[in-house]
Every structure is written in C-alpha cells, then in structure tokens.
Design a protein around this motif. Structure first.
Motif, mmCIF file in Angstrom:
data_model
loop_
_atom_site.group_PDB
_atom_site.id
_atom_site.type_symbol
_atom_site.label_atom_id
_atom_site.label_comp_id
_atom_site.label_asym_id
_atom_site.label_seq_id
_atom_site.Cartn_x
_atom_site.Cartn_y
_atom_site.Cartn_z
ATOM 1 N N ALA A 1 -1.345 -3.733 -11.363
ATOM 2 C CA ALA A 1 -0.695 -4.890 -11.991
ATOM 3 C C ALA A 1 -1.229 -5.150 -13.395
ATOM 4 C CB ALA A 1 -0.860 -6.128 -11.115
ATOM 5 N N ALA A 2 -2.527 -5.064 -13.589
ATOM 6 C CA ALA A 2 -3.114 -5.320 -14.904
ATOM 7 C C ALA A 2 -2.703 -4.262 -15.923
ATOM 8 C CB ALA A 2 -4.635 -5.389 -14.802
ATOM 9 N N LYS A 3 -2.315 -3.075 -15.435
ATOM 10 C CA LYS A 3 -1.891 -1.995 -16.325
ATOM 11 C C LYS A 3 -0.390 -2.021 -16.596
ATOM 12 C CE LYS A 3 -5.688 1.056 -15.477
ATOM 13 N NZ LYS A 3 -6.433 0.882 -16.695
ATOM 14 N N GLY A 4 0.340 -2.945 -15.935
ATOM 15 C CA GLY A 4 1.751 -3.113 -16.226
ATOM 16 C C GLY A 4 2.716 -2.720 -15.126
ATOM 17 N N ASP A 5 2.245 -2.559 -13.895
ATOM 18 C CA ASP A 5 3.125 -2.257 -12.756
ATOM 19 C C ASP A 5 3.046 -3.413 -11.767
ATOM 20 O OD1 ASP A 5 3.511 0.207 -13.928
ATOM 21 O OD2 ASP A 5 2.341 1.325 -12.466
ATOM 22 N N PHE A 6 4.091 -4.223 -11.689
ATOM 23 C CA PHE A 6 4.068 -5.354 -10.765
ATOM 24 C C PHE A 6 5.481 -5.794 -10.411
ATOM 25 C CE2 PHE A 6 3.559 -6.968 -15.116
ATOM 26 C CZ PHE A 6 4.636 -7.835 -15.226
ATOM 27 N N LEU A 7 5.560 -6.540 -9.320
ATOM 28 C CA LEU A 7 6.807 -7.149 -8.865
ATOM 29 C C LEU A 7 6.600 -8.662 -8.842
ATOM 30 C CD1 LEU A 7 7.616 -4.821 -5.822
ATOM 31 C CD2 LEU A 7 8.861 -4.914 -7.990
ATOM 32 N N LEU A 8 7.576 -9.389 -9.349
ATOM 33 C CA LEU A 8 7.536 -10.847 -9.327
ATOM 34 C C LEU A 8 8.649 -11.360 -8.425
ATOM 35 C CD1 LEU A 8 7.076 -11.668 -13.132
ATOM 36 C CD2 LEU A 8 5.303 -11.496 -11.356
ATOM 37 N N GLY A 9 8.388 -12.464 -7.766
ATOM 38 C CA GLY A 9 9.390 -13.093 -6.924
ATOM 39 C C GLY A 9 9.564 -14.542 -7.309
ATOM 40 N N PRO B 1 12.079 -19.765 0.583
ATOM 41 C CA PRO B 1 12.830 -18.510 0.573
ATOM 42 C C PRO B 1 12.699 -17.764 -0.756
ATOM 43 C CG PRO B 1 14.312 -20.373 0.312
ATOM 44 C CD PRO B 1 12.941 -20.947 0.538
ATOM 45 N N LEU B 2 12.631 -16.456 -0.667
ATOM 46 C CA LEU B 2 12.629 -15.596 -1.850
ATOM 47 C C LEU B 2 14.066 -15.519 -2.347
ATOM 48 C CD1 LEU B 2 11.011 -13.607 -3.672
ATOM 49 C CD2 LEU B 2 11.616 -11.820 -2.034
ATOM 50 N N ILE B 3 14.303 -15.951 -3.597
ATOM 51 C CA ILE B 3 15.671 -16.013 -4.115
ATOM 52 C C ILE B 3 15.900 -15.114 -5.326
ATOM 53 C CG2 ILE B 3 16.163 -18.310 -3.197
ATOM 54 C CD1 ILE B 3 15.540 -19.396 -6.038
ATOM 55 N N GLY B 4 14.844 -14.466 -5.817
ATOM 56 C CA GLY B 4 15.017 -13.568 -6.941
ATOM 57 C C GLY B 4 13.809 -12.673 -7.113
ATOM 58 N N VAL B 5 14.045 -11.492 -7.669
ATOM 59 C CA VAL B 5 12.962 -10.531 -7.888
ATOM 60 C C VAL B 5 13.188 -9.771 -9.187
ATOM 61 C CG1 VAL B 5 12.402 -10.186 -5.448
ATOM 62 C CG2 VAL B 5 14.156 -8.781 -6.513
ATOM 63 N N VAL B 6 12.087 -9.306 -9.743
ATOM 64 C CA VAL B 6 12.122 -8.419 -10.903
ATOM 65 C C VAL B 6 10.788 -7.672 -10.936
ATOM 66 C CG1 VAL B 6 11.186 -10.060 -12.602
ATOM 67 C CG2 VAL B 6 12.719 -8.220 -13.358
ATOM 68 N N GLY B 7 10.813 -6.473 -11.494
ATOM 69 C CA GLY B 7 9.584 -5.697 -11.588
ATOM 70 C C GLY B 7 9.403 -5.118 -12.967
ATOM 71 N N LEU B 8 8.185 -4.708 -13.231
ATOM 72 C CA LEU B 8 7.853 -3.990 -14.457
ATOM 73 C C LEU B 8 7.139 -2.720 -14.046
ATOM 74 C CD1 LEU B 8 8.020 -4.326 -17.592
ATOM 75 C CD2 LEU B 8 5.605 -4.963 -17.491
ATOM 76 N N LEU B 9 7.556 -1.607 -14.619
ATOM 77 C CA LEU B 9 6.964 -0.307 -14.309
ATOM 78 C C LEU B 9 6.607 0.381 -15.617
ATOM 79 C CD1 LEU B 9 6.269 1.710 -12.044
ATOM 80 C CD2 LEU B 9 8.573 2.639 -12.316
ATOM 81 N N ARG B 10 5.330 0.605 -15.831
ATOM 82 C CA ARG B 10 4.848 1.213 -17.065
ATOM 83 C C ARG B 10 4.934 2.727 -16.993
ATOM 84 N NH1 ARG B 10 -0.738 -0.466 -20.045
ATOM 85 N NH2 ARG B 10 -0.280 0.502 -22.053
ATOM 86 N N SER B 11 5.282 3.330 -18.109
ATOM 87 C CA SER B 11 5.338 4.784 -18.169
ATOM 88 C C SER B 11 3.945 5.357 -17.946
ATOM 89 C CB SER B 11 5.877 5.243 -19.524
ATOM 90 O OG SER B 11 5.864 6.654 -19.578
ATOM 91 N N GLN B 12 3.865 6.432 -17.166
ATOM 92 C CA GLN B 12 2.583 7.061 -16.871
ATOM 93 C C GLN B 12 2.276 8.238 -17.799
ATOM 94 O OE1 GLN B 12 0.413 5.725 -14.459
ATOM 95 N NE2 GLN B 12 1.933 4.142 -14.843
ATOM 96 N N ARG B 13 3.262 8.659 -18.577
ATOM 97 C CA ARG B 13 3.039 9.761 -19.513
ATOM 98 C C ARG B 13 2.143 9.304 -20.660
ATOM 99 N NH1 ARG B 13 9.098 12.281 -20.162
ATOM 100 N NH2 ARG B 13 9.124 13.327 -18.152
#
Length: 182
Positions: free
Chosen positions: A57-65, A80-92
């Motif tokens: 998560a600290a490196k930029g890979d996380f899911l928020l609800g 209730p969980l009503i929305g989600v979004v994630g961030l995925l950092r490039s590993q290259r």
C-alpha cells in the motif's frame, strides 16, 4: 435516516463484500471492465488477496472502499460497501513513476451521490504521498460520458483512444486513455 460516507483502505476482512460488489459491477457493466464475470467467478475471491493484504500500500498498490454509515450508530457496524476503487503501481523499473486506477465501481443505489468523486479524491490524496509517483493513468469506456466528465473534473486528460479495446459478446467498445500528473 442520516447517513454519511466513510472511505478507507480495504483489508482481508473486506474480501467477501469487495468480491460481491465487483461481481455485481462485472455483471451489470461488462463494457467497463477488462475482466469478465465468468472469468472472475472461475478465479474466485482469492485473486484479490494480495491487494487486500495491503503489503504494498505504501508503494502505491491499494484498494479503497466507500461505506454508507448511519451517523446515529457506530460507523463501523454493518455499513454496506457501496463503492470501490484501486491503485496499481507499475512494477517495471522504468515505469515506477506511473500507477493505474483500477476497478472503479459504485453500486447503483449510491450513484449520483458523490461516492465516485469521494473515492477518487481519497485515491489521489494517497497517491500524492507515494514516493516517486508522478502520473496516474486510467482507461474508461469511450461511451461512458459521466465517468469521463468526472475524471476530467479531477484533472485527468485524454491522451489517446484504443479502438475495439474490449469485445463484449461480439460488440466492440473503444476506450479512452487518460492521465493525471501529480
């Protein structure tokens, strides 16, 4: 009923709620996701375990609800969980300055209430704290005008279009490529 919005990082305990909401999104809006409903079912909820563990998560890979909480009751109880979004950092190595918005979805009953904007604002605030991260990218169905306008209002700009990006039951959908610089 007086309800408010709570946004927080999802963890292992949120796995089932996250997976059910994701499946709902995949089934009702197949043109908005790269993964198909049947593919998600076949892989199961465990496909999200690494992200939900939060080790990167600290490196930029996380899911928020986003949770609809009743202000009159304890915010953490049965919201209730009503929305989600994630961030995925490039590993290259040469692309670690970039990350992608993934899995953005708001439940139909929460649509039009600012949940998507709140999720994206929280994501951008967290992304701004990630060392070395300079660019956030996303892909949005070219016909999804509401989503595109939301992204533009938060500083994302279109830099290209992928023609026939997704094939959903024989119908091809173009996708706009968008980016926001930190």
């Amino acid at each position: 009923m007086n309800s408010a919005l709570l946004i927080r990082q999802l963890g292992p305990a949120d796995r089932d709620a996250y997976f059910q909401l994701r499946l709902h999104g995949l089934k009702t809006h197949p043109e908005s996701f790269g993964q198909g409903y049947e593919e998600a079912l076949a892989k199961g909820a465990s496909q999200h375990d690494a992200m939900l563990q939060g080790a990167r998560a600290a490196k930029g890979d996380f899911l928020l609800g986003a949770y609809a909480v009743n202000a009159a009751v304890n915010a953490a109880v049965n919201a209730p969980l009503i929305g989600v979004v994630g961030l995925l950092r490039s590993q290259r190595d040469k692309e670690q300055h970039k990350a992608s918005v993934i899995g953005m979805y708001v439940a139909p009953e929460a649509a039009g209430r600012g949940v998507g904007r709140a999720l994206l604002n929280a994501l951008l605030e967290r992304a701004a704290q990630v060392e070395g991260l300079r660019q956030i990218q996303l892909i949005v169905n070219s016909q999804n005008e509401a989503a595109r306008k939301l992204y533009e209002s938060l500083g994302f700009r279109r830099y290209g279009c992928e023609i026939d990006a997704l094939n959903v039951n024989g119908v091809f959908h173009d996708a706009d490529l968008m980016a926001r610089f930190m």
